[in-house]
Scaffold this motif. Sequence first.
Motif, PDB file in Angstrom:
ATOM      1  N   GLY A 277       0.820  -1.202   0.000  1.00 18.87           N
ATOM      2  CA  GLY A 277       0.000   0.000   0.000  1.00 18.87           C
ATOM      3  C   GLY A 277       0.859   1.259   0.000  1.00 18.87           C
ATOM      4  N   GLN A 278       1.928   1.253   0.797  1.00 18.01           N
ATOM      5  CA  GLN A 278       2.838   2.395   0.816  1.00 18.01           C
ATOM      6  C   GLN A 278       3.461   2.605  -0.559  1.00 18.01           C
ATOM      7  OE1 GLN A 278       6.345   1.974   3.248  1.00 18.01           O
ATOM      8  NE2 GLN A 278       6.949   4.115   2.983  1.00 18.01           N
ATOM      9  N   LYS A 279       3.892   1.522  -1.189  1.00 20.56           N
ATOM     10  CA  LYS A 279       4.519   1.635  -2.500  1.00 20.56           C
ATOM     11  C   LYS A 279       3.537   2.204  -3.529  1.00 20.56           C
ATOM     12  CE  LYS A 279       7.125  -1.018  -5.932  1.00 20.56           C
ATOM     13  NZ  LYS A 279       8.269  -0.075  -5.903  1.00 20.56           N
ATOM     14  N   LYS A 280       2.295   1.744  -3.489  1.00 22.40           N
ATOM     15  CA  LYS A 280       1.288   2.232  -4.433  1.00 22.40           C
ATOM     16  C   LYS A 280       1.031   3.729  -4.217  1.00 22.40           C
ATOM     17  CE  LYS A 280      -2.061   1.655  -7.525  1.00 22.40           C
ATOM     18  NZ  LYS A 280      -1.783   1.353  -8.952  1.00 22.40           N
ATOM     19  N   LEU A 281       0.968   4.153  -2.962  1.00 25.16           N
ATOM     20  CA  LEU A 281       0.714   5.555  -2.655  1.00 25.16           C
ATOM     21  C   LEU A 281       1.894   6.436  -3.062  1.00 25.16           C
ATOM     22  CD1 LEU A 281      -1.036   5.132   0.791  1.00 25.16           C
ATOM     23  CD2 LEU A 281      -2.055   6.210  -1.223  1.00 25.16           C
ATOM     24  N   GLN A 282       3.098   5.881  -3.028  1.00 23.27           N
ATOM     25  CA  GLN A 282       4.250   6.650  -3.474  1.00 23.27           C
ATOM     26  C   GLN A 282       4.151   6.976  -4.962  1.00 23.27           C
ATOM     27  OE1 GLN A 282       7.393   4.002  -2.238  1.00 23.27           O
ATOM     28  NE2 GLN A 282       7.719   5.074  -0.288  1.00 23.27           N
ATOM     29  N   GLY A 283       3.510   6.089  -5.712  1.00 25.50           N
ATOM     30  CA  GLY A 283       3.364   6.315  -7.143  1.00 25.50           C
ATOM     31  C   GLY A 283       2.206   7.233  -7.491  1.00 25.50           C
ATOM     32  N   ASP A 284       1.120   7.140  -6.732  1.00 21.56           N
ATOM     33  CA  ASP A 284      -0.063   7.961  -7.022  1.00 21.56           C
ATOM     34  C   ASP A 284      -0.927   8.003  -5.774  1.00 21.56           C
ATOM     35  OD1 ASP A 284      -2.177   9.342  -8.028  1.00 21.56           O
ATOM     36  OD2 ASP A 284      -2.868   7.771  -9.394  1.00 21.56           O
ATOM     37  N   ARG A 285      -0.904   9.143  -5.095  1.00 20.42           N
ATOM     38  CA  ARG A 285      -1.680   9.242  -3.850  1.00 20.42           C
ATOM     39  C   ARG A 285      -2.970  10.048  -4.036  1.00 20.42           C
ATOM     40  NH1 ARG A 285       0.162  14.052  -1.215  1.00 20.42           N
ATOM     41  NH2 ARG A 285       1.984  14.937  -2.259  1.00 20.42           N
ATOM     42  N   HIS A 286      -3.277  10.441  -5.273  1.00 20.55           N
ATOM     43  CA  HIS A 286      -4.525  11.153  -5.576  1.00 20.55           C
ATOM     44  C   HIS A 286      -4.704  12.390  -4.698  1.00 20.55           C
ATOM     45  CE1 HIS A 286      -6.218   8.347  -8.486  1.00 20.55           C
ATOM     46  NE2 HIS A 286      -5.781   7.351  -7.732  1.00 20.55           N
ATOM     47  N   GLY A 287      -3.584  13.077  -4.407  1.00 21.07           N
ATOM     48  CA  GLY A 287      -3.670  14.315  -3.641  1.00 21.07           C
ATOM     49  C   GLY A 287      -3.853  14.128  -2.152  1.00 21.07           C
ATOM     50  N   ALA A 288      -3.734  12.894  -1.661  1.00 16.95           N
ATOM     51  CA  ALA A 288      -3.928  12.627  -0.235  1.00 16.95           C
ATOM     52  C   ALA A 288      -2.642  12.875   0.549  1.00 16.95           C
ATOM     53  CB  ALA A 288      -4.377  11.184  -0.035  1.00 16.95           C
ATOM     54  N   ASP A 289      -2.795  13.118   1.829  1.00 17.59           N
ATOM     55  CA  ASP A 289      -1.677  13.095   2.769  1.00 17.59           C
ATOM     56  C   ASP A 289      -1.559  11.667   3.290  1.00 17.59           C
ATOM     57  OD1 ASP A 289      -1.173  15.897   2.633  1.00 17.59           O
ATOM     58  OD2 ASP A 289      -2.879  16.228   3.984  1.00 17.59           O
ATOM     59  N   VAL A 290      -0.331  11.151   3.347  1.00 17.04           N
ATOM     60  CA  VAL A 290      -0.119   9.754   3.724  1.00 17.04           C
ATOM     61  C   VAL A 290       0.390   9.660   5.159  1.00 17.04           C
ATOM     62  CG1 VAL A 290       1.126   7.632   3.199  1.00 17.04           C
ATOM     63  CG2 VAL A 290       0.331   9.107   1.333  1.00 17.04           C
ATOM     64  N   MET A 291      -0.270   8.859   5.954  1.00 19.90           N
ATOM     65  CA  MET A 291       0.150   8.559   7.321  1.00 19.90           C
ATOM     66  C   MET A 291       0.701   7.138   7.346  1.00 19.90           C
ATOM     67  SD  MET A 291      -2.224   8.158  10.763  1.00 19.90           S
ATOM     68  CE  MET A 291      -2.660   9.894  10.862  1.00 19.90           C
ATOM     69  N   LEU A 292       1.927   6.956   7.868  1.00 26.33           N
ATOM     70  CA  LEU A 292       2.551   5.646   7.952  1.00 26.33           C
ATOM     71  C   LEU A 292       2.589   5.168   9.397  1.00 26.33           C
ATOM     72  CD1 LEU A 292       5.562   6.134   5.502  1.00 26.33           C
ATOM     73  CD2 LEU A 292       3.389   4.987   5.049  1.00 26.33           C
ATOM     74  N   VAL A 293       2.230   3.900   9.593  1.00 27.64           N
ATOM     75  CA  VAL A 293       2.235   3.295  10.921  1.00 27.64           C
ATOM     76  C   VAL A 293       2.938   1.941  10.845  1.00 27.64           C
ATOM     77  CG1 VAL A 293       0.108   4.456  11.645  1.00 27.64           C
ATOM     78  CG2 VAL A 293      -0.008   2.212  10.537  1.00 27.64           C
ATOM     79  N   ALA A 294       3.211   1.344  12.003  1.00 28.63           N
ATOM     80  CA  ALA A 294       3.960   0.085  12.028  1.00 28.63           C
ATOM     81  C   ALA A 294       3.135  -1.093  11.534  1.00 28.63           C
ATOM     82  CB  ALA A 294       4.472  -0.195  13.445  1.00 28.63           C
ATOM     83  N   ASN A 295       1.861  -1.139  11.880  1.00 29.13           N
ATOM     84  CA  ASN A 295       0.991  -2.259  11.537  1.00 29.13           C
ATOM     85  C   ASN A 295      -0.351  -1.738  11.030  1.00 29.13           C
ATOM     86  OD1 ASN A 295       2.536  -4.706  12.484  1.00 29.13           O
ATOM     87  ND2 ASN A 295       2.488  -3.534  14.394  1.00 29.13           N
TER      88      ASN A 295
END
Length: 308
Positions: free
Chosen positions: A194-212
Motif C-alpha cells: 500500500g505504501q509503494k502504491k501511494l508513493q506512485g499515485d496518492r490522488h492528492g492525499a496526505d499519507v500517514m505511515l504506521v507500524a501495523n
Amino acid sequence: MAAACTLALLGALVPLQDDPAPLSAGRPAQVTWAQYAATQDGSGTCTQPERSLDPNLGSTTGAAVARIRKYGKLKVGVDQNSYLWGFRDPATGDLAGFDIDLVKAIAKDILGDENAVQYLTVPTADRIKDIKSGAVDMVVRTMTINCERLKDVAFSTAYFTAGQQILTSGGSSITGFDDSLRGRTVCTATGSTGQKKLQGDRHGADVMLVANQLDCLVQLQLHLADAVFTDNALGAGQAAQDPAVHLVGKTVTDEPYGVAMNLADTDLVRRVNKVLNAYRADGSWQASYHHWLEADLPGIKPPVPLYK
C-alpha cells in the motif's frame, strides 16, 4: 474500538514462547538475486514472481529442514493484530486465524506436531529483515509476493490472492482509490505494498505511515485518518471488528500472499510448497477459509500453484 486499540499497542519482534536461537549458523551462501530472478522466465527478468520451487524437482529434507528439526520448533514471524488472519483470541488467549492454521499445518508436516511452533510478532516493515537475519525460519503474515521482495527473500507458491482497497468510515464521501482522496489523510503500514502504491499515485492525499495495519484502524476510529489503504483481506477483518467502517471502491492491485523464507533455504521452500499442495487437495484450505474468511470475502478459491 477498545479491543482494536488494545491489539494495536502490541509491538515489534516479540517472542510469544521461549527466546529464539540464531539461525544463521550452518546456512549455505546466500543465493543472489540474479540467480533467483533468472529462473522466472529464462531471461533474467522477473515477470511472474509467484512462481516458486517445484517440490518434486529437488530436496525437501535438506539443511534448513534438518536445522528446524534439531532445534525442535518452527520459528515463525506472524501478526497478532490482524483479525481473522493472525490474532490473539480473547476467549482462549491463543493465536488464531487463517495464517495460523497454515503455520500449524507446516509444523505438523516438518515436526509431527502442529504446536511445535515458536511464534514471534513481526511488524510489517521488519518482515524481510527478520528473515535475512535468521530471527525466524519463515514469515506467514499476509505477505505479498512481488519482484522487489524476491531480491531479499524466497516465497512459497501463493496461498491466497487479495488486492489493495480503501477502507473508510460510514458516511464518508470517499468512494475508493481515486480523486475523492484529495486533501484527505490516508493511513497505511510502513513497508507495505500500500505504501509503494501511494508513493506512485496518492490522488492528492496526505499519507500517514504506521507500524501495523491495525494501527490504521485505530487512527480511523480516532478521526486522525480519513481512510485506510490496505489489502481487502485485511480490510475485511477490520470491518468485521468495527461495523462503523467498510471497504469502498474496487481493488487496485493483485496481492498474492506467500510464505516468505531465506533465499538459501531452498529445501524449506520446496517443503512448504509440498505442504501447500496437500493443504489445497485435502480440503484444509477450504475448511480454514470457510471458518475465517468466507463470510466477509465470499467466492474466493485457492490459487493454482505456479512453478519455475
